[in-house]
Design an enzyme around this catalytic site. Structure first.
Site, PDB file in Angstrom:
ATOM      1  CB  ALA A   1      -8.358  -0.779  19.016  1.00  0.00           C
TER       2      ALA A   1
ATOM      3  CE  LYS B   1     -13.685   4.406  20.547  1.00  0.00           C
ATOM      4  NZ  LYS B   1     -14.217   3.855  19.280  1.00  0.00           N
ATOM      5  N   PRO B   2     -13.238  -0.561  20.548  1.00  0.00           N
ATOM      6  CG  PRO B   2     -14.603  -2.229  19.648  1.00  0.00           C
ATOM      7  CD  PRO B   2     -14.351  -1.442  20.911  1.00  0.00           C
TER       8      PRO B   2
ATOM      9  CD  GLU C   1       2.509   1.198  19.656  1.00  0.00           C
ATOM     10  OE1 GLU C   1       3.028   1.579  18.586  1.00  0.00           O
ATOM     11  OE2 GLU C   1       3.139   0.580  20.525  1.00  0.00           O
TER      12      GLU C   1
ATOM     13  CB  CYS D   1       0.579   2.052  11.439  1.00  0.00           C
ATOM     14  SG  CYS D   1       0.773   0.506  12.316  1.00  0.00           S
TER      15      CYS D   1
ATOM     16  CD  GLU E   1      -0.857   7.142   8.997  1.00  0.00           C
ATOM     17  OE1 GLU E   1      -1.554   7.865   9.727  1.00  0.00           O
ATOM     18  OE2 GLU E   1      -0.365   6.069   9.356  1.00  0.00           O
TER      19      GLU E   1
HETATM   20  P1  NDP Z   1      -8.343   7.532  14.672  1.00  0.00           P
HETATM   21  O1  NDP Z   1      -7.270   8.235  15.428  1.00  0.00           O
HETATM   22  O2  NDP Z   1      -9.326   8.338  13.921  1.00  0.00           O
HETATM   23  O3  NDP Z   1      -9.185   6.609  15.658  1.00  0.00           O
HETATM   24  C1  NDP Z   1      -8.579   5.643  16.480  1.00  0.00           C
HETATM   25  C2  NDP Z   1      -9.523   5.307  17.620  1.00  0.00           C
HETATM   26  O4  NDP Z   1      -9.688   6.472  18.440  1.00  0.00           O
HETATM   27  C3  NDP Z   1     -10.931   4.911  17.160  1.00  0.00           C
HETATM   28  O5  NDP Z   1     -11.421   3.896  18.018  1.00  0.00           O
HETATM   29  C4  NDP Z   1     -11.694   6.199  17.334  1.00  0.00           C
HETATM   30  O6  NDP Z   1     -13.076   6.019  17.505  1.00  0.00           O
HETATM   31  C5  NDP Z   1     -11.065   6.755  18.604  1.00  0.00           C
HETATM   32  N1  NDP Z   1     -11.252   8.191  18.798  1.00  0.00           N
HETATM   33  C6  NDP Z   1     -11.491   9.153  17.874  1.00  0.00           C
HETATM   34  N2  NDP Z   1     -11.615  10.357  18.476  1.00  0.00           N
HETATM   35  C7  NDP Z   1     -11.448  10.161  19.811  1.00  0.00           C
HETATM   36  C8  NDP Z   1     -11.454  11.007  20.952  1.00  0.00           C
HETATM   37  N3  NDP Z   1     -11.659  12.319  20.842  1.00  0.00           N
HETATM   38  N4  NDP Z   1     -11.237  10.443  22.169  1.00  0.00           N
HETATM   39  C9  NDP Z   1     -11.013   9.117  22.298  1.00  0.00           C
HETATM   40  N5  NDP Z   1     -11.012   8.265  21.249  1.00  0.00           N
HETATM   41  C10 NDP Z   1     -11.198   8.771  20.016  1.00  0.00           C
HETATM   42  O7  NDP Z   1      -7.593   6.475  13.732  1.00  0.00           O
HETATM   43  P2  NDP Z   1      -8.220   5.501  12.672  1.00  0.00           P
HETATM   44  O8  NDP Z   1      -9.266   4.639  13.305  1.00  0.00           O
HETATM   45  O9  NDP Z   1      -8.582   6.291  11.471  1.00  0.00           O
HETATM   46  O10 NDP Z   1      -6.976   4.508  12.366  1.00  0.00           O
HETATM   47  C11 NDP Z   1      -5.979   4.815  11.495  1.00  0.00           C
HETATM   48  C12 NDP Z   1      -4.770   5.397  12.232  1.00  0.00           C
HETATM   49  O11 NDP Z   1      -4.277   4.448  13.189  1.00  0.00           O
HETATM   50  C13 NDP Z   1      -3.608   5.661  11.311  1.00  0.00           C
HETATM   51  O12 NDP Z   1      -3.036   6.903  11.618  1.00  0.00           O
HETATM   52  C14 NDP Z   1      -2.622   4.533  11.643  1.00  0.00           C
HETATM   53  O13 NDP Z   1      -1.292   4.822  11.349  1.00  0.00           O
HETATM   54  C15 NDP Z   1      -2.851   4.347  13.091  1.00  0.00           C
HETATM   55  N6  NDP Z   1      -2.376   3.020  13.510  1.00  0.00           N
HETATM   56  C16 NDP Z   1      -1.211   2.935  14.222  1.00  0.00           C
HETATM   57  C17 NDP Z   1      -0.691   1.702  14.595  1.00  0.00           C
HETATM   58  C18 NDP Z   1       0.567   1.603  15.376  1.00  0.00           C
HETATM   59  O14 NDP Z   1       0.851   0.507  15.864  1.00  0.00           O
HETATM   60  N7  NDP Z   1       1.337   2.658  15.559  1.00  0.00           N
HETATM   61  C19 NDP Z   1      -1.376   0.459  14.219  1.00  0.00           C
HETATM   62  C20 NDP Z   1      -2.593   0.668  13.476  1.00  0.00           C
HETATM   63  C21 NDP Z   1      -3.068   1.915  13.136  1.00  0.00           C
HETATM   64  P3  NDP Z   1     -14.112   5.988  16.267  1.00  0.00           P
HETATM   65  O15 NDP Z   1     -13.329   5.977  15.007  1.00  0.00           O
HETATM   66  O16 NDP Z   1     -14.871   4.736  16.494  1.00  0.00           O
HETATM   67  O17 NDP Z   1     -14.951   7.213  16.393  1.00  0.00           O
END
Ligand code: NDP
Length: 496
Positions: free
Chosen positions: A149, A175-176, A250, A284, A384
């Site tokens: 998430a 994993k948040p 998502e 989003c 975005e």
């Molecule tokens: P990220 O894609 O950077 O991260 C999302 C999650 O993925 C985090 O928990 C992150 O961990 C994890 N992550 C990062 N790299 C990896 C990897 N290589 N393997 C597995 N997990 C990984 O997004 P953001 O956190 O920056 O969130 C913003 C984005 O989320 C925007 O693009 C937004 O549009 C989208 N979003 C979409 C929604 C929808 O319903 N469609 C709803 C809400 C948000 P960590 O950051 O802890 O390292």
């Protein structure tokens, strides 16, 4: 605020074992809220093992048992709602009015919805299609779900990931984002208080490249459910595909906001400001591209600018604050750089485009920003931003409006503003997005699906449609003649 131990594995809070220390801070002030060791692969292994062990029993509970436990869970959340609202506000830099009025009640409503939905899981067919057999369809939980998430709505994202999965009888390792784990751990703890067995919901707080990776590639994870950016979602999907795992994505959005010349101008202007600035634009589905039919264009821009002037930035615990900070100084600087690039490319910054002066400038605040004169193919229109930035552009014909609305890689959400039923109908049919609002922008409800088209992903959160992601469909075909030599055996051999 209970902050010690940001892992919740097999019903116990504890620290991770990666050796990497991480502090959760309030991005509005820089205040450190909690420091802990992040999860490493060993913690993920343990959490998956706990979820696997819990699956055997949880998957056999009756829908009513799951439902009753989830209703108690909702009551626990309700009883602690002020604590949740306060923590969510501080980890996300969100105004307390937003967390009290949106994040927390929305999440509790989600728990209650899925408590009811758990008792409505159904397979559709039961009939003698072949004549000699009774066919039935069973809907079964998949196993251990690995969920990932983002940070923008920490509790709601945890709820959207965990609830349909456990309501259907799966167990979960979530994993948040390591920036915002506190309410996810509290959420799992409240489930335990409500009697949901240890191991059904596990939280591993760690970085994406370490804990996220370990989760996606773990052999006992049956499905990966990911919410986050399109770039990371693509990597996760490629890895899951290589391991033949089911995946639900998502991803990002770039929602168009289309205002036809017969719209209520005041309603549209208010809708644009609320839709663009909610959660400081880190939503989003936020309104990011307002296309306004030329006769209304100038008046619309002027009114939006005026309304933005009235938006109060301030401390997140002040109920008078309208807009809080962004999630981090890094995110604020990313937004500032995108606005600066747009300015250099010839766009006009009508309002904002600045880090506020004074004490707010020490936090991750950014002013509400209104941009005009940007080119349709420029980065500020196509990519975005995830900040409080609205771009406004004029259009002439209805055909132009639909074409422009569809002209980005994304397809998560959109809105159309009109008093003409035919225009509303056309926009809802022809805009390629998982949700089209008519004369509003943003509201979500537990009963209805949320999910993307195009580069915004696939699969649905919320609603009974989400059960399609979290269940397997099994056909059971029961021979009912009792004959030893079945009629169809004749196509293989006829000896009797
Ligand atoms: P990220 O894609 O950077 O991260 C999302 C999650 O993925 C985090 O928990 C992150 O961990 C994890 N992550 C990062 N790299 C990896 C990897 N290589 N393997 C597995 N997990 C990984 O997004 P953001 O956190 O920056 O969130 C913003 C984005 O989320 C925007 O693009 C937004 O549009 C989208 N979003 C979409 C929604 C929808 O319903 N469609 C709803 C809400 C948000 P960590 O950051 O802890 O390292």
């Amino acid at each position: 605020m209970e902050t010690s131990g940001q892992q919740f594995i097999a019903g116990k809070r504890r620290s991770g074992t990666s050796g990497e220390q991480h502090s959760v801070t309030n991005p509005a002030t820089g205040e450190v809220l909690a420091t802990d060791t992040l999860a490493g692969p060993e913690d993920v292994n343990e959490a998956v093992a706990a979820a696997r062990a819990a699956f055997a029993e949880w998957s056999r509970t009756t829908p009513a048992e799951r439902s009753e436990a989830m209703l108690r869970w909702a009551d626990r959340l309700q009883a602690r709602s002020e604590e949740f609202a306060d923590t969510e506000s501080r980890i996300g830099g969100k105004p307390i009015r937003l967390t009290r009025g949106f994040d927390i009640p929305g999440s509790i409503d989600n728990v209650r919805f899925f408590a009811g939905a758990a008792r409505n899981l159904e397979g559709r067919a039961s009939a003698e299609y072949s004549g000699d057999h009774t066919s039935t369809v069973r809907r079964e939980p998949i196993g251990v779900i690995g969920s990932i998430a983002p940070w923008n709505y920490p509790l709601q994202m945890a709820a959207w990931k965990v609830l349909p999965a456990v309501a259907a009888g799966n167990t979960v390792v979530l994993k948040p984002s390591e920036l915002t784990p506190l309410t996810s751990v509290m959420f799992a703890e409240a489930a335990q208080e409500a009697g949901i067995p240890d191991g059904v919901i596990n939280i591993v707080t760690g970085s994406g490249p370490v804990a996220g990776q370990a989760l996606v590639t773990h052999p006992d994870i049956a499905m990966v459910s990911f919410t986050g950016s399109t770039a990371v979602g693509r990597q996760v999907a490629a890895q899951a595909a290589g391991l033949a795992k089911r995946v639900h994505l998502e991803l990002g959005g770039k929602a168009p906001f289309v205002v036809f010349d017969d719209a209520d101008l005041e309603a549209a202007a208010r809708g644009a400001v609320a839709g663009a600035l909610i959660n400081a634009g880190q939503d989003c589905t936020a309104a990011t591209r307002a296309y306004v039919q030329r006769p209304l264009y100038e008046a619309f821009v002027a009114r939006v600018a005026e309304l933005m002037d009235g938006v109060r930035l301030g401390p997140v615990d002040d109920p008078a604050t309208d807009m809080g900070s962004l999630i981090s100084l890094r995110q604020r600087d990313k937004v500032a750089a995108m606005v600066e690039n747009a300015r250099e490319a010839g766009a006009t910054i009508v309002r904002g485009g600045r880090i506020p002066d004074g004490p707010l400038g020490q936090g991750a605040y950014y002013e509400p920003t209104l941009i005009t004169d940007a080119a349709q193919d420029s980065a500020i229109v196509q990519q975005e931003i995830f900040g409080p930035v609205l771009v406004c552009l004029p259009f002439d014909s209805d055909n132009d409006a639909i074409r422009l609305a569809n002209d980005t890689p994304y397809g998560l959400a959109a809105s159309a503003w009109t008093s003409n039923v035919f225009r509303a109908g056309r926009a809802s049919r022809e805009i390629q997005a998982g949700c089209v609002w008519i004369n509003d922008h943003i509201p979500i409800i537990s009963e209805m699906p949320h999910g993307g088209y195009k580069a915004s992903g696939f699969g649905k959160d919320m609603s009974v449609y989400s059960f399609d992601e979290y269940t397997n469909i099994k056909h059971v075909m029961s021979e009912n003649t009792g004959e030893r030599h079945k009629s169809w055996h004749d196509v293989v051999f006829t000896s009797r």
